[in-house]
Design a protein around this motif. Sequence first.
Motif, mmCIF file in Angstrom:
data_model
loop_
_atom_site.group_PDB
_atom_site.id
_atom_site.type_symbol
_atom_site.label_atom_id
_atom_site.label_comp_id
_atom_site.label_asym_id
_atom_site.label_seq_id
_atom_site.Cartn_x
_atom_site.Cartn_y
_atom_site.Cartn_z
ATOM 1 N N THR A 129 0.860 -1.180 0.000
ATOM 2 C CA THR A 129 0.000 0.000 0.000
ATOM 3 C C THR A 129 0.891 1.223 0.000
ATOM 4 O O THR A 129 1.722 1.391 0.885
ATOM 5 C CB THR A 129 -0.912 0.029 1.238
ATOM 6 O OG1 THR A 129 -1.706 -1.164 1.228
ATOM 7 C CG2 THR A 129 -1.811 1.250 1.205
ATOM 8 N N VAL A 130 0.729 2.074 -0.996
ATOM 9 C CA VAL A 130 1.593 3.245 -1.151
ATOM 10 C C VAL A 130 0.888 4.452 -0.576
ATOM 11 O O VAL A 130 -0.264 4.723 -0.891
ATOM 12 C CB VAL A 130 1.918 3.493 -2.638
ATOM 13 C CG1 VAL A 130 2.797 4.730 -2.795
ATOM 14 C CG2 VAL A 130 2.602 2.268 -3.227
ATOM 15 N N THR A 131 1.558 5.170 0.278
ATOM 16 C CA THR A 131 1.027 6.435 0.799
ATOM 17 C C THR A 131 1.752 7.578 0.114
ATOM 18 O O THR A 131 2.973 7.560 -0.028
ATOM 19 C CB THR A 131 1.234 6.537 2.324
ATOM 20 O OG1 THR A 131 2.631 6.368 2.601
ATOM 21 C CG2 THR A 131 0.456 5.448 3.035
ATOM 22 N N THR A 132 1.010 8.559 -0.338
ATOM 23 C CA THR A 132 1.593 9.661 -1.089
ATOM 24 C C THR A 132 2.040 10.806 -0.205
ATOM 25 O O THR A 132 2.770 11.677 -0.638
ATOM 26 C CB THR A 132 0.563 10.190 -2.098
ATOM 27 O OG1 THR A 132 -0.608 10.611 -1.400
ATOM 28 C CG2 THR A 132 0.186 9.088 -3.083
ATOM 29 N N SER A 133 1.615 10.821 1.038
ATOM 30 C CA SER A 133 1.979 11.939 1.898
ATOM 31 C C SER A 133 1.979 11.504 3.342
ATOM 32 O O SER A 133 1.227 10.636 3.741
ATOM 33 C CB SER A 133 0.981 13.084 1.701
ATOM 34 O OG SER A 133 1.207 14.113 2.633
ATOM 35 N N THR A 134 2.857 12.117 4.107
ATOM 36 C CA THR A 134 2.889 11.830 5.541
ATOM 37 C C THR A 134 1.980 12.772 6.307
ATOM 38 O O THR A 134 1.874 12.659 7.513
ATOM 39 C CB THR A 134 4.327 11.972 6.066
ATOM 40 O OG1 THR A 134 4.805 13.306 5.793
ATOM 41 C CG2 THR A 134 5.246 10.961 5.395
ATOM 42 N N HIS A 135 1.345 13.722 5.609
ATOM 43 C CA HIS A 135 0.459 14.665 6.267
ATOM 44 C C HIS A 135 -0.961 14.118 6.314
ATOM 45 O O HIS A 135 -1.404 13.431 5.391
ATOM 46 C CB HIS A 135 0.470 16.003 5.516
ATOM 47 C CG HIS A 135 1.788 16.710 5.620
ATOM 48 N ND1 HIS A 135 2.129 17.762 4.793
ATOM 49 C CD2 HIS A 135 2.846 16.516 6.435
ATOM 50 C CE1 HIS A 135 3.336 18.191 5.108
ATOM 51 N NE2 HIS A 135 3.792 17.445 6.100
ATOM 52 N N ALA A 136 -1.654 14.501 7.380
ATOM 53 C CA ALA A 136 -3.047 14.054 7.503
ATOM 54 C C ALA A 136 -3.926 14.721 6.444
ATOM 55 O O ALA A 136 -4.904 14.146 5.984
ATOM 56 C CB ALA A 136 -3.569 14.356 8.899
ATOM 57 N N PHE A 137 -3.584 15.960 6.063
ATOM 58 C CA PHE A 137 -4.375 16.691 5.088
ATOM 59 C C PHE A 137 -3.461 17.447 4.130
ATOM 60 O O PHE A 137 -2.354 17.842 4.494
ATOM 61 C CB PHE A 137 -5.320 17.691 5.782
ATOM 62 C CG PHE A 137 -6.338 17.057 6.691
ATOM 63 C CD1 PHE A 137 -7.504 16.522 6.179
ATOM 64 C CD2 PHE A 137 -6.125 17.000 8.054
ATOM 65 C CE1 PHE A 137 -8.442 15.939 7.012
ATOM 66 C CE2 PHE A 137 -7.051 16.409 8.897
ATOM 67 C CZ PHE A 137 -8.210 15.880 8.369
ATOM 68 N N ASP A 138 -3.929 17.661 2.915
ATOM 69 C CA ASP A 138 -3.241 18.501 1.943
ATOM 70 C C ASP A 138 -3.843 19.897 2.052
ATOM 71 O O ASP A 138 -4.942 20.153 1.569
ATOM 72 C CB ASP A 138 -3.430 17.943 0.531
ATOM 73 C CG ASP A 138 -2.710 18.785 -0.525
ATOM 74 O OD1 ASP A 138 -2.111 19.809 -0.152
ATOM 75 O OD2 ASP A 138 -2.752 18.403 -1.709
ATOM 76 N N CYS A 139 -3.104 20.802 2.697
ATOM 77 C CA CYS A 139 -3.647 22.125 3.000
ATOM 78 C C CYS A 139 -3.645 23.055 1.788
ATOM 79 O O CYS A 139 -4.227 24.138 1.860
ATOM 80 C CB CYS A 139 -2.873 22.767 4.157
ATOM 81 S SG CYS A 139 -2.972 21.798 5.688
#
Length: 294
Positions: free
Chosen positions: A68-78
């Motif tokens: 499973t690939v995650t594109t960001s370590t942030h909870a939200f794209d601000c």
Amino acid sequence: DCDFKLSTSDSSWSDSKKLWCCERKQKGCAQATTALPYDCQAGYAKWQTGWSDDKKQWCCQHKSVGCTVTTSTHAFDCDAGFDKWEEGWSNQKQQWCCSKMGMACDPYDCDFKLSTSDSSWSDSKKLWCCNKKQQGCPPTTTAMPQKSTTPVATTTPHAPYDCTAGLAAWETGWSGSKKNWCCQHKDLGCPQAVATTTGLPYDCNQDFATWENWAADKKTWCCLHEGKACDQFDCAAGLVNAERGWSPQKKDWCCQNKKVGCPTTIITTSLPYDCNQDFATWENWAADKKTWCC
């Protein structure tokens, strides 16, 4: 428990137990050296929906497929949707982006729909943006000099409220936003105890002991201007009778945010589980007992 049913591990153990016991305890391993717990090519075209979590984990670790690939370590794209954050973002995203990125921290976006503020903004947004950002303020009447020496009054579009309508019963009949606007712009509808001394729409010291019962407009004003009544609940009010007198919402909020009003834990000398009883077959214990004993 890698000793439990070891003799029949091939048929009685789950795939995840076989894998774990083989890797960690060298027990229950497949006899044939070429046999693997999973065929990572089988069903690969639909691995996201067709594979079990155990197979995804094993194939990712050993074959680098099915990960499973995650594109960001942030909870939200601000940055996504920032131009319409007031209308499009959830409360959770707004709070996260404010605390982590310093974005969308104001209660309102005073640039959003500014051109149609008279019809599309709420009364509270008009008041806040006008006071804080000098945007969306009601138009005023100005005098335009003409060729003659007598100035001719030119009136821009109407004010948001008619402060003479219902003035006789303003205390009970007007909304909080109308009281605020008429008091600030027309000196009408001001709370008497305050208007005679400070000229402010609310006295944030009056009845502060019971601020939880204030109107929403007064809470908002006192929080923005004097830093009072900013919490959702007054966790000091009724604390001695919190268990029976508070609502479930107030109990949860005060417990999480103020560490008061939390459910009382009764401590006894008896334990909920005997972790020695039936330990030889602990794998068959209930999930709650496993968790507690662990």
